[in-house]
Design a protein around this motif. Sequence first.
Motif, PDB file in Angstrom:
ATOM      1  N   THR A 118       3.388   3.377  -5.732  1.00  0.00           N
ATOM      2  CA  THR A 118       3.019   4.646  -5.115  1.00  0.00           C
ATOM      3  C   THR A 118       2.440   4.321  -3.743  1.00  0.00           C
ATOM      4  O   THR A 118       1.451   3.587  -3.635  1.00  0.00           O
ATOM      5  N   VAL A 119       3.069   4.854  -2.729  1.00  0.00           N
ATOM      6  CA  VAL A 119       2.711   4.526  -1.342  1.00  0.00           C
ATOM      7  C   VAL A 119       2.042   5.738  -0.703  1.00  0.00           C
ATOM      8  O   VAL A 119       2.580   6.852  -0.746  1.00  0.00           O
ATOM      9  N   HIS A 120       0.881   5.527  -0.130  1.00  0.00           N
ATOM     10  CA  HIS A 120       0.117   6.579   0.530  1.00  0.00           C
ATOM     11  C   HIS A 120       0.240   6.384   2.039  1.00  0.00           C
ATOM     12  O   HIS A 120      -0.079   5.316   2.561  1.00  0.00           O
ATOM     13  N   ALA A 121       0.695   7.408   2.728  1.00  0.00           N
ATOM     14  CA  ALA A 121       0.874   7.335   4.176  1.00  0.00           C
ATOM     15  C   ALA A 121       0.147   8.489   4.853  1.00  0.00           C
ATOM     16  O   ALA A 121       0.180   9.630   4.376  1.00  0.00           O
ATOM     17  N   HIS A 122      -0.502   8.167   5.963  1.00  0.00           N
ATOM     18  CA  HIS A 122      -1.177   9.204   6.759  1.00  0.00           C
ATOM     19  C   HIS A 122      -0.217   9.706   7.824  1.00  0.00           C
ATOM     20  O   HIS A 122       0.360   8.918   8.579  1.00  0.00           O
ATOM     21  N   ARG A 123      -0.025  11.000   7.894  1.00  0.00           N
ATOM     22  CA  ARG A 123       0.819  11.597   8.923  1.00  0.00           C
ATOM     23  C   ARG A 123      -0.028  11.895  10.162  1.00  0.00           C
ATOM     24  O   ARG A 123      -0.877  12.789  10.146  1.00  0.00           O
ATOM     25  N   ASP A 124       0.201  11.125  11.216  1.00  0.00           N
ATOM     26  CA  ASP A 124      -0.602  11.300  12.419  1.00  0.00           C
ATOM     27  C   ASP A 124      -0.296  12.612  13.134  1.00  0.00           C
ATOM     28  O   ASP A 124      -1.098  13.072  13.957  1.00  0.00           O
ATOM     29  N   ASP A 125       0.854  13.230  12.832  1.00  0.00           N
ATOM     30  CA  ASP A 125       1.186  14.483  13.503  1.00  0.00           C
ATOM     31  C   ASP A 125       0.504  15.684  12.843  1.00  0.00           C
ATOM     32  O   ASP A 125       0.130  16.650  13.524  1.00  0.00           O
ATOM     33  N   THR A 126       0.324  15.637  11.527  1.00  0.00           N
ATOM     34  CA  THR A 126      -0.273  16.778  10.825  1.00  0.00           C
ATOM     35  C   THR A 126      -1.656  16.481  10.259  1.00  0.00           C
ATOM     36  O   THR A 126      -2.381  17.404   9.880  1.00  0.00           O
ATOM     37  N   GLY A 127      -2.004  15.200  10.156  1.00  0.00           N
ATOM     38  CA  GLY A 127      -3.295  14.827   9.589  1.00  0.00           C
ATOM     39  C   GLY A 127      -3.316  14.739   8.084  1.00  0.00           C
ATOM     40  O   GLY A 127      -4.335  14.352   7.493  1.00  0.00           O
ATOM     41  N   GLU A 128      -2.224  15.088   7.422  1.00  0.00           N
ATOM     42  CA  GLU A 128      -2.200  15.058   5.956  1.00  0.00           C
ATOM     43  C   GLU A 128      -1.825  13.669   5.439  1.00  0.00           C
ATOM     44  O   GLU A 128      -1.278  12.835   6.158  1.00  0.00           O
ATOM     45  N   THR A 129      -2.105  13.431   4.171  1.00  0.00           N
ATOM     46  CA  THR A 129      -1.684  12.215   3.475  1.00  0.00           C
ATOM     47  C   THR A 129      -0.541  12.568   2.541  1.00  0.00           C
ATOM     48  O   THR A 129      -0.627  13.535   1.783  1.00  0.00           O
ATOM     49  N   VAL A 130       0.534  11.792   2.612  1.00  0.00           N
ATOM     50  CA  VAL A 130       1.694  12.030   1.756  1.00  0.00           C
ATOM     51  C   VAL A 130       1.867  10.835   0.821  1.00  0.00           C
ATOM     52  O   VAL A 130       1.427   9.728   1.113  1.00  0.00           O
ATOM     53  N   ARG A 131       2.508  11.103  -0.322  1.00  0.00           N
ATOM     54  CA  ARG A 131       2.781  10.047  -1.296  1.00  0.00           C
ATOM     55  C   ARG A 131       4.271   9.962  -1.547  1.00  0.00           C
ATOM     56  O   ARG A 131       4.960  10.980  -1.629  1.00  0.00           O
ATOM     57  N   LEU A 132       4.749   8.727  -1.667  1.00  0.00           N
ATOM     58  CA  LEU A 132       6.102   8.479  -2.116  1.00  0.00           C
ATOM     59  C   LEU A 132       6.039   7.387  -3.166  1.00  0.00           C
ATOM     60  O   LEU A 132       5.155   6.512  -3.120  1.00  0.00           O
ATOM     61  N   THR A 133       6.966   7.416  -4.102  1.00  0.00           N
ATOM     62  CA  THR A 133       7.089   6.311  -5.042  1.00  0.00           C
ATOM     63  C   THR A 133       8.408   5.602  -4.787  1.00  0.00           C
ATOM     64  O   THR A 133       9.356   6.186  -4.255  1.00  0.00           O
ATOM     65  N   CYS A 134       8.438   4.333  -5.161  1.00  0.00           N
ATOM     66  CA  CYS A 134       9.667   3.552  -4.975  1.00  0.00           C
ATOM     67  C   CYS A 134       9.708   2.435  -6.010  1.00  0.00           C
ATOM     68  O   CYS A 134       8.676   2.007  -6.540  1.00  0.00           O
ATOM     69  N   GLY A 135      10.912   1.970  -6.256  1.00  0.00           N
ATOM     70  CA  GLY A 135      11.065   0.837  -7.162  1.00  0.00           C
ATOM     71  C   GLY A 135      10.876  -0.495  -6.461  1.00  0.00           C
ATOM     72  O   GLY A 135      10.497  -1.488  -7.088  1.00  0.00           O
ATOM     73  N   PHE A 136      11.142  -0.525  -5.138  1.00  0.00           N
ATOM     74  CA  PHE A 136      10.989  -1.771  -4.371  1.00  0.00           C
ATOM     75  C   PHE A 136      10.436  -1.405  -3.001  1.00  0.00           C
ATOM     76  O   PHE A 136      10.881  -0.447  -2.365  1.00  0.00           O
ATOM     77  N   LEU A 137       9.449  -2.196  -2.568  1.00  0.00           N
ATOM     78  CA  LEU A 137       8.773  -1.960  -1.286  1.00  0.00           C
ATOM     79  C   LEU A 137       9.094  -3.118  -0.339  1.00  0.00           C
ATOM     80  O   LEU A 137       8.828  -4.279  -0.656  1.00  0.00           O
ATOM     81  N   HIS A 138       9.680  -2.800   0.811  1.00  0.00           N
ATOM     82  CA  HIS A 138      10.053  -3.829   1.796  1.00  0.00           C
ATOM     83  C   HIS A 138       9.262  -3.571   3.069  1.00  0.00           C
ATOM     84  O   HIS A 138       9.485  -2.573   3.758  1.00  0.00           O
ATOM     85  N   VAL A 139       8.320  -4.466   3.378  1.00  0.00           N
ATOM     86  CA  VAL A 139       7.431  -4.297   4.522  1.00  0.00           C
ATOM     87  C   VAL A 139       8.008  -5.024   5.731  1.00  0.00           C
ATOM     88  O   VAL A 139       8.121  -6.254   5.741  1.00  0.00           O
ATOM     89  N   CYS A 140       8.384  -4.257   6.739  1.00  0.00           N
ATOM     90  CA  CYS A 140       8.972  -4.797   7.972  1.00  0.00           C
ATOM     91  C   CYS A 140       8.103  -4.388   9.156  1.00  0.00           C
ATOM     92  O   CYS A 140       8.600  -3.897  10.173  1.00  0.00           O
TER      93      CYS A 140
END
Length: 494
Positions: A118-140
Motif C-alpha cells: 500500500t503506497v501513500h503519496a502526497h499530491r502537491d497540486d491538491t494537498g491530499e494524500t492518495v493510496r494505491l496498492t500494487c503487487g510489485f513496487l519498482h523505485v526509479c
Amino acid sequence: MACEHVDVLIVGAGLSGVGAACHLRRRCPEKTYALLEARDALGGTWDLFRYPGVRSDSDMFTLGYSFRPWTGPTSIADGGAIRAYIRDTAREYGVDRHIRYRHRVVRADWDSATARWTVHAHRDDTGETVRLTCGFLHVCAGYYRYDAGHTPDLPGLDRFTGRVVHPQHWPADLDHAGRRVVVIGSGATAVTLVPALAARAAHVTMLQRSPSYVLALRSRDALADTLRRRLPARAYHAVVRGKNVLVTTATYQLSRRAPGLVRRLLRRGVARRLPAGFDVDRHFSPRYDPWDQRLCIAPDGDFFAALADGRASVVTDTIDTFTAHGIRLASGEELPADVVVTATGLNLRVLGGMALRVDGVEVDPARTVAYKGMMLSGVPNLALTIGYTNASWTLKADLVAAYVCRLLRHLDRTGQQIVTPRPPPDDERVPLIDLRSGYVLRSLDALPRQGRKAPWRLHQNYLRDLLLMRHGRIDDEGVRFSRARSPERSPTRA
C-alpha cells in the motif's frame, strides 16, 4: 478511502522510470501499471537541471535505451536533447498516459497476508494524500535529493553583495553576460559550466580545493557517423553501443590495474591542449587514482579551449572568507566576483526519501544488503534502480527493468506471489557504491550494503552483470519465493 490497485507501481518518471515502464509494456503487456512522479514533468534529472551547458558525460548510445536507438547527430548530448528523447520514448510506448504527476510518495507498507504494497503519496497540486496498492513496487527515483543540492559552509557568505546560485536550481532570470563568475568545484558540473558560462561572461574562474581528472572526447562518434549512412538505425545503434561498452569497460579495468599508466596518459592529454608553461601538475593531477571518482568529460575539449584562450582560468586553493565583492583565498589572493556558482555536489537520498514498513516493522535501508544491486534483503516484491558509477546509468537500469519482468513472469509461471531477498550467509559487508566522491562518502552510512560475492555483489561490470541478470538463475540462493499467507486477497490495511 478508495484504493486503486495496479500490478506494478513505478516511482519516478525520469530516464529509469520511463525505461522500466517501456520494458514492462514490451515484456509483460498483460500487467497493469502506473508511474508516480513528484514533479510536474517527466525527465527526472534531465528536466530538473537547467544550468548553462547541461549535458551527459556518458555517450548516448549507452545512455539511451537498448530498445530505442539514439539517432541524434552527437554522441555526447545536451540536456534538452536527452529530455526530448525520454519524452518521445514515453509517447511512442504509451507510457506518458500512465504517469501521475505531482504525486510524491511518502510511505509504502507491505502486507504478507495479501502480498501487496500500500503506497501513500502526497499530491502537491491538491494537498491530499492518495493510496494505491500494487503487487510489485519498482523505485526509479535515483539516489539524490531533488529539492536541495549540497552546499558546504562558506565563511563570510553573508557579506557577499553578488549573487550565489547552485546548479541544481539555476534561476531563469540570471544574466551572466559581461559579469565575473566564480565556479566553486571541480567535478563534472563545474567542468560543464565553465566553457558554457565563458561564452558570454567577462571571465570565469573555476575555484577548486583539489583537482579532478578531465578527459577530452569527441562529441560525435566516428563509427556511428560511418555506419549511419550504411545500416538501419537499430543495426548501427547496436554496433556502436557494443563498441562503447567494450571501450568503457576496458578503460575502467585498465585504470584499476595500471593506475599509474592511466594517470600519465590523462596528464599527457591535458598538457597537449593547454599552453606551454601551464601548471598542469598543480591543477590537473588529483591525489586519487583514476576512477576512484568519475572522470570528467570535456566534449571536443571545450573546457581546455576556454582556459587556453583566456576566457576562463583555474585556481587551486581553499576559501578563507567571502568578501563584499569576491572570495579571499587561504593564499591571500582575492578573486573578484559578481556571480558565484556553488557546483559543490549532491545530497544522496535512498528510495526517494520514502519510508518502508514490512508487516508493520520499519525498514532501515542502511541495515539491508542489496541483492544483485537491485533488491533489499528482507523486503519483498521491491526493486530499486541504481545505475553504474563507472559507465552509463542506463546500462544497469535496462538490466534491472528486464530482470523485474523476468521475476514477474517467473511468479506467474510458478503460481508464487512473493519474492523476498535473503541476506548473505556471512557477515562481510562492503559499501554499495565504491566511488570516493564527496557526495558518496557523506552518505555511506545511510545506504544499503552489499556482500562480498554474487548474487549480493554489484560488479560495476556490464558484461558480467549481463550474464548474471539476463541468463542467471532466478531461483538462486539469494531469494525465497512464497505465496500470500491468507487464501483471500484483500486490500492492505492503511
